[in-house]
Design a protein around this motif. Structure first.
Motif, short mmCIF file in Angstrom:
data_model
loop_
_atom_site.label_atom_id
_atom_site.label_comp_id
_atom_site.label_asym_id
_atom_site.label_seq_id
_atom_site.Cartn_x
_atom_site.Cartn_y
_atom_site.Cartn_z
N THR A 23 3.55 -8.64 -7.40
CA THR A 23 2.87 -9.11 -6.19
C THR A 23 3.64 -10.29 -5.62
O THR A 23 4.44 -10.94 -6.32
CB THR A 23 1.43 -9.56 -6.50
OG1 THR A 23 1.49 -10.67 -7.39
CG2 THR A 23 0.61 -8.43 -7.11
N SER A 24 3.38 -10.58 -4.38
CA SER A 24 4.00 -11.76 -3.76
C SER A 24 3.56 -13.03 -4.47
O SER A 24 4.34 -13.97 -4.60
CB SER A 24 3.61 -11.83 -2.28
OG SER A 24 4.08 -10.71 -1.61
N GLU A 65 10.00 -16.08 1.63
CA GLU A 65 10.75 -15.01 0.96
C GLU A 65 12.11 -15.50 0.49
O GLU A 65 12.52 -15.24 -0.65
CB GLU A 65 10.91 -13.82 1.91
CG GLU A 65 11.64 -12.67 1.28
CD GLU A 65 11.86 -11.51 2.24
OE1 GLU A 65 12.41 -10.50 1.78
OE2 GLU A 65 11.50 -11.62 3.43
N CYS A 73 11.58 -17.75 -2.57
CA CYS A 73 11.16 -16.99 -3.76
C CYS A 73 12.29 -16.13 -4.32
O CYS A 73 12.53 -16.12 -5.53
CB CYS A 73 9.96 -16.10 -3.43
SG CYS A 73 8.46 -17.04 -3.11
N ARG A 118 5.91 -3.72 -2.14
CA ARG A 118 5.90 -4.87 -3.05
C ARG A 118 7.32 -5.32 -3.31
O ARG A 118 8.25 -4.52 -3.30
CB ARG A 118 5.29 -4.46 -4.40
CG ARG A 118 3.84 -4.14 -4.38
CD ARG A 118 3.08 -5.21 -5.13
NE ARG A 118 1.67 -5.03 -5.02
CZ ARG A 118 0.87 -4.83 -6.05
NH1 ARG A 118 1.36 -4.76 -7.27
NH2 ARG A 118 -0.41 -4.73 -5.87
N PRO A 119 7.49 -6.63 -3.60
CA PRO A 119 8.81 -7.08 -4.05
C PRO A 119 9.09 -6.49 -5.43
O PRO A 119 8.17 -6.27 -6.22
CB PRO A 119 8.68 -8.60 -4.11
CG PRO A 119 7.28 -8.94 -3.77
CD PRO A 119 6.52 -7.69 -3.49
#
Length: 182
Positions: free
Chosen positions: A72-73, A102, A105, A134-135
Motif C-alpha cells: 500500500t502507499s 512518490e 518514498c 499499487r506500488p
C-alpha cells in the motif's frame, strides 16, 4: 494453528486466502481473453508471460509482469518517514503534491532496500492488483529474463530484507503482478 498466534495459518484460513487470490486474479484479468485462465497475481510466472516461451502459446509479445511485493502507499510512506525521521511528518506528506511524495518514498526505497547498492536490481513500478494499482518492490520483471540471476540464497536474503524493512508480515510472499504499462 491460529493465524493470530504467530504460529502459522490454519488450513481453513489458507484455503480461504487461496480462494481470495483465485477470485481476485479472475477479476484482475477480466476482459483480457474470456477463455484464458487467470494468470496473475501468482507465485510463479505463467509460461505464457515468459518471452522465451510465449511463442509456444502464439503470443508475440507477452504482457510485462513484475515479481515482488505489492504494497500500500501507506507502507511506502511509513518506510520513508522512518528513513527521513525528523525531516518529514505524515502531515507534510498529506499536504504535499502526490508526485513529490512518490519521489521521496521511492527514493527512500531505492536507497535502503538494495542489498548491493553497487549493483541495483530493484524496480518500483505500479502494478495491477485485485484492489487496483499499487506500488511494487520488484526483484524481477518478465521481460528481462537475463536479469534472473540471483541464486536461491541471495533471493531469500533479498526477500527477507525487503519484508523486514517494510515491516511486512512474515506470511506475505512475493508474487508476480501485471505491470501498469506494457
Amino acid at each position: 494453528m491460529n493465524s493470530n498466534s504467530g504460529q502459522g495459518v490454519s488450513p481453513k484460513e489458507l484455503s480461504k486466502r487461496l480462494n481470495e487470490v483465485k477470485i481476485s486474479s479472475e477479476r484482475s484479468n477480466k476482459g483480457i481473453k474470456p477463455k484464458r485462465k487467470p494468470l496473475l497475481p501468482a507465485p510463479d510466472l505463467p509460461p505464457q508471460l515468459n518471452p522465451a516461451k510465449a511463442h509456444l502459446y502464439n503470443i508475440r509479445r507477452p504482457r510485462k509482469a513484475h515479481y515482488g511485493f505489492a504494497v500500500t502507499s501507506d507502507v511506502m510512506v511509513d518506510h520513508a518517514l522512518r528513513w527521513h525521521q525528523g525531516r518529514f511528518t505524515r502531515e507534510d506528506f498529506d499536504r504535499a503534491d502526490l508526485s513529490d511524495v512518490e519521489v521521496i518514498c521511492v527514493g527512500a526505497a531505492e536507497e535502503h532496500l538494495e542489498l548491493n547498492p553497487e549493483d541495483p536490481r530493484l524496480e518500483f513500478p505500479l502494478v495491477q492488483t485485485p484492489d487496483g494499482l499499487r506500488p511494487c518492490i520488484a526483484i524481477y520483471d518478465s521481460h528481462l529474463g537475463s536479469g534472473w540471476t540471483l541464486d536461491a540464497e541471495k533471493e531469500r536474503k533479498q526477500i527477507e530484507f525487503i519484508r523486514s524493512e517494510l515491516r511486512l508480515p512474515e506470511t506475505q510472499e512475493p508474487m508476480w503482478y501485471f505491470s501498469n504499462c506494457r
